[in-house]
Design a protein around this motif. Structure first.
Motif, PDB file in Angstrom:
ATOM      1  N   ASP A  88      57.112  64.890  32.292  1.00  0.00           N
ATOM      2  CA  ASP A  88      57.276  63.759  33.491  1.00  0.00           C
ATOM      3  C   ASP A  88      57.708  64.556  34.800  1.00  0.00           C
ATOM      4  N   THR A  89      57.590  65.730  34.911  1.00  0.00           N
ATOM      5  CA  THR A  89      57.873  66.502  36.179  1.00  0.00           C
ATOM      6  C   THR A  89      56.591  66.408  36.848  1.00  0.00           C
ATOM      7  N   ALA A  90      57.114  65.835  38.240  1.00  0.00           N
ATOM      8  CA  ALA A  90      56.113  65.646  39.162  1.00  0.00           C
ATOM      9  C   ALA A  90      56.815  65.173  40.553  1.00  0.00           C
ATOM     10  N   VAL A  91      55.806  65.122  41.628  1.00  0.00           N
ATOM     11  CA  VAL A  91      56.647  64.450  42.561  1.00  0.00           C
ATOM     12  C   VAL A  91      56.411  62.943  42.724  1.00  0.00           C
ATOM     13  N   TYR A  92      57.495  62.195  42.806  1.00  0.00           N
ATOM     14  CA  TYR A  92      57.403  60.782  42.492  1.00  0.00           C
ATOM     15  C   TYR A  92      57.215  60.162  44.127  1.00  0.00           C
ATOM     16  N   TYR A  93      56.459  59.123  44.372  1.00  0.00           N
ATOM     17  CA  TYR A  93      56.109  58.553  45.498  1.00  0.00           C
ATOM     18  C   TYR A  93      56.472  57.061  45.426  1.00  0.00           C
ATOM     19  N   CYS A  94      57.085  56.493  46.265  1.00  0.00           N
ATOM     20  CA  CYS A  94      57.113  55.187  46.379  1.00  0.00           C
ATOM     21  C   CYS A  94      56.043  54.352  47.456  1.00  0.00           C
ATOM     22  N   HIS A  95      55.677  53.328  46.855  1.00  0.00           N
ATOM     23  CA  HIS A  95      54.514  52.669  47.614  1.00  0.00           C
ATOM     24  C   HIS A  95      54.965  51.386  47.634  1.00  0.00           C
ATOM     25  N   ALA A  96      54.351  50.769  48.737  1.00  0.00           N
ATOM     26  CA  ALA A  96      54.672  49.360  48.968  1.00  0.00           C
ATOM     27  C   ALA A  96      53.266  48.580  49.687  1.00  0.00           C
ATOM     28  N   VAL A  97      53.132  47.431  49.239  1.00  0.00           N
ATOM     29  CA  VAL A  97      52.265  46.554  50.367  1.00  0.00           C
ATOM     30  C   VAL A  97      53.051  45.463  50.867  1.00  0.00           C
ATOM     31  N   ALA A  98      53.006  45.509  52.140  1.00  0.00           N
ATOM     32  CA  ALA A  98      54.060  44.836  52.764  1.00  0.00           C
ATOM     33  C   ALA A  98      53.464  43.634  53.969  1.00  0.00           C
ATOM     34  N   THR A  99      53.987  42.668  54.470  1.00  0.00           N
ATOM     35  CA  THR A  99      53.590  42.118  55.659  1.00  0.00           C
ATOM     36  C   THR A  99      54.565  42.281  56.709  1.00  0.00           C
ATOM     37  N   ASN A 100      54.129  42.600  57.923  1.00  0.00           N
ATOM     38  CA  ASN A 100      55.104  42.725  59.104  1.00  0.00           C
ATOM     39  C   ASN A 100      55.219  41.385  59.718  1.00  0.00           C
ATOM     40  N   ILE A 101      56.090  41.538  60.723  1.00  0.00           N
ATOM     41  CA  ILE A 101      56.514  40.400  61.544  1.00  0.00           C
ATOM     42  C   ILE A 101      55.220  39.690  62.217  1.00  0.00           C
ATOM     43  N   ALA A 102      54.255  40.526  62.464  1.00  0.00           N
ATOM     44  CA  ALA A 102      52.997  40.172  62.931  1.00  0.00           C
ATOM     45  C   ALA A 102      52.358  39.409  61.990  1.00  0.00           C
ATOM     46  N   ARG A 103      52.567  39.443  60.453  1.00  0.00           N
ATOM     47  CA  ARG A 103      51.903  38.912  59.748  1.00  0.00           C
ATOM     48  C   ARG A 103      50.651  39.657  59.232  1.00  0.00           C
ATOM     49  N   SER A 104      50.709  40.745  59.553  1.00  0.00           N
ATOM     50  CA  SER A 104      49.775  41.589  59.178  1.00  0.00           C
ATOM     51  C   SER A 104      50.135  42.521  57.916  1.00  0.00           C
ATOM     52  N   GLN A 105      49.052  42.732  56.837  1.00  0.00           N
ATOM     53  CA  GLN A 105      49.402  43.400  55.526  1.00  0.00           C
ATOM     54  C   GLN A 105      49.033  44.812  55.742  1.00  0.00           C
ATOM     55  N   PHE A 106      49.857  45.520  55.027  1.00  0.00           N
ATOM     56  CA  PHE A 106      49.375  46.986  55.228  1.00  0.00           C
ATOM     57  C   PHE A 106      50.044  47.585  53.852  1.00  0.00           C
ATOM     58  N   THR A 107      49.765  48.838  53.662  1.00  0.00           N
ATOM     59  CA  THR A 107      50.314  49.592  52.684  1.00  0.00           C
ATOM     60  C   THR A 107      50.999  50.728  53.325  1.00  0.00           C
ATOM     61  N   VAL A 108      52.257  51.245  52.506  1.00  0.00           N
ATOM     62  CA  VAL A 108      52.850  52.197  53.263  1.00  0.00           C
ATOM     63  C   VAL A 108      53.177  53.160  51.803  1.00  0.00           C
ATOM     64  N   TRP A 109      53.336  54.403  52.147  1.00  0.00           N
ATOM     65  CA  TRP A 109      53.960  55.268  51.125  1.00  0.00           C
ATOM     66  C   TRP A 109      55.175  56.172  51.717  1.00  0.00           C
ATOM     67  N   GLY A 110      56.255  56.510  50.868  1.00  0.00           N
ATOM     68  CA  GLY A 110      57.429  57.260  50.846  1.00  0.00           C
ATOM     69  C   GLY A 110      56.556  58.868  51.048  1.00  0.00           C
ATOM     70  N   ARG A 111      57.826  59.769  51.231  1.00  0.00           N
ATOM     71  CA  ARG A 111      57.453  61.046  51.226  1.00  0.00           C
ATOM     72  C   ARG A 111      57.320  61.674  49.975  1.00  0.00           C
ATOM     73  N   GLY A 112      57.884  60.853  48.993  1.00  0.00           N
ATOM     74  CA  GLY A 112      58.051  61.636  47.721  1.00  0.00           C
ATOM     75  C   GLY A 112      59.419  62.159  47.430  1.00  0.00           C
ATOM     76  N   THR A 113      59.829  62.257  46.036  1.00  0.00           N
ATOM     77  CA  THR A 113      60.895  63.022  45.722  1.00  0.00           C
ATOM     78  C   THR A 113      60.586  63.887  44.574  1.00  0.00           C
ATOM     79  N   GLN A 114      60.944  65.041  44.404  1.00  0.00           N
ATOM     80  CA  GLN A 114      60.832  65.837  43.312  1.00  0.00           C
ATOM     81  C   GLN A 114      61.463  65.643  42.024  1.00  0.00           C
ATOM     82  N   VAL A 115      61.064  65.541  40.879  1.00  0.00           N
ATOM     83  CA  VAL A 115      61.496  65.304  39.511  1.00  0.00           C
ATOM     84  C   VAL A 115      61.151  66.551  38.784  1.00  0.00           C
ATOM     85  N   THR A 116      62.100  67.286  38.302  1.00  0.00           N
ATOM     86  CA  THR A 116      61.898  68.347  37.290  1.00  0.00           C
ATOM     87  C   THR A 116      62.686  68.106  36.143  1.00  0.00           C
TER      88      THR A 116
END
Length: 119
Positions: A88-116
């Protein structure tokens, strides 16, 4: 919109960690919030996924050990990881598909957190 992940670290095999990822910014709504992981030389792979409605999906390697949950009021997703294994050792990334206040959909990634996970 930004994703801030936390909760990674070093743990012995069989131990547990809880990752958190909070979204901030000009958010109208967040649809999917997921966790991916990546090891050196390999592609990023999906670990667990969650929809706004509450459905979840897991990689075979995570089933029975990991639990994804989210708090929509806080725009936060969690990954509870139990019975961790060295693989399970890896860098773990959060990912989201969201809608902003302009009602546009987009994807975004977090920077990652190391799990060892040590054996």
């Amino acid at each position: 919109v930004q994703l801030q992940a936390s909760g990674g670290g070093l743990v012995q095999a069989g131990g547990s960690l809880r990752l958190s990822c909070a979204a901030s910014g000009s958010i109208f709504s967040i649809n999917n919030m997921d966790w991916y992981r990546q090891t050196p030389g390999n592609q990023r792979e999906l670990v667990a996924a969650s929809s706004r409605g509450g459905s979840t999906n897991y990689a075979d390697s995570a089933k029975g050990r990991f639990t994804i949950s989210r708090d929509n009021t806080k725009n936060t997703v969690y990954l509870q990881m139990n019975n961790l294994k060295p693989e399970d050792t890896a860098v773990y990334y959060c990912h989201a598909v969201a809608t902003n206040i302009a009602r546009s959909q987009f994807t975004v990634w977090g920077r990652g957190t190391q799990v060892t996970v040590s054996s």
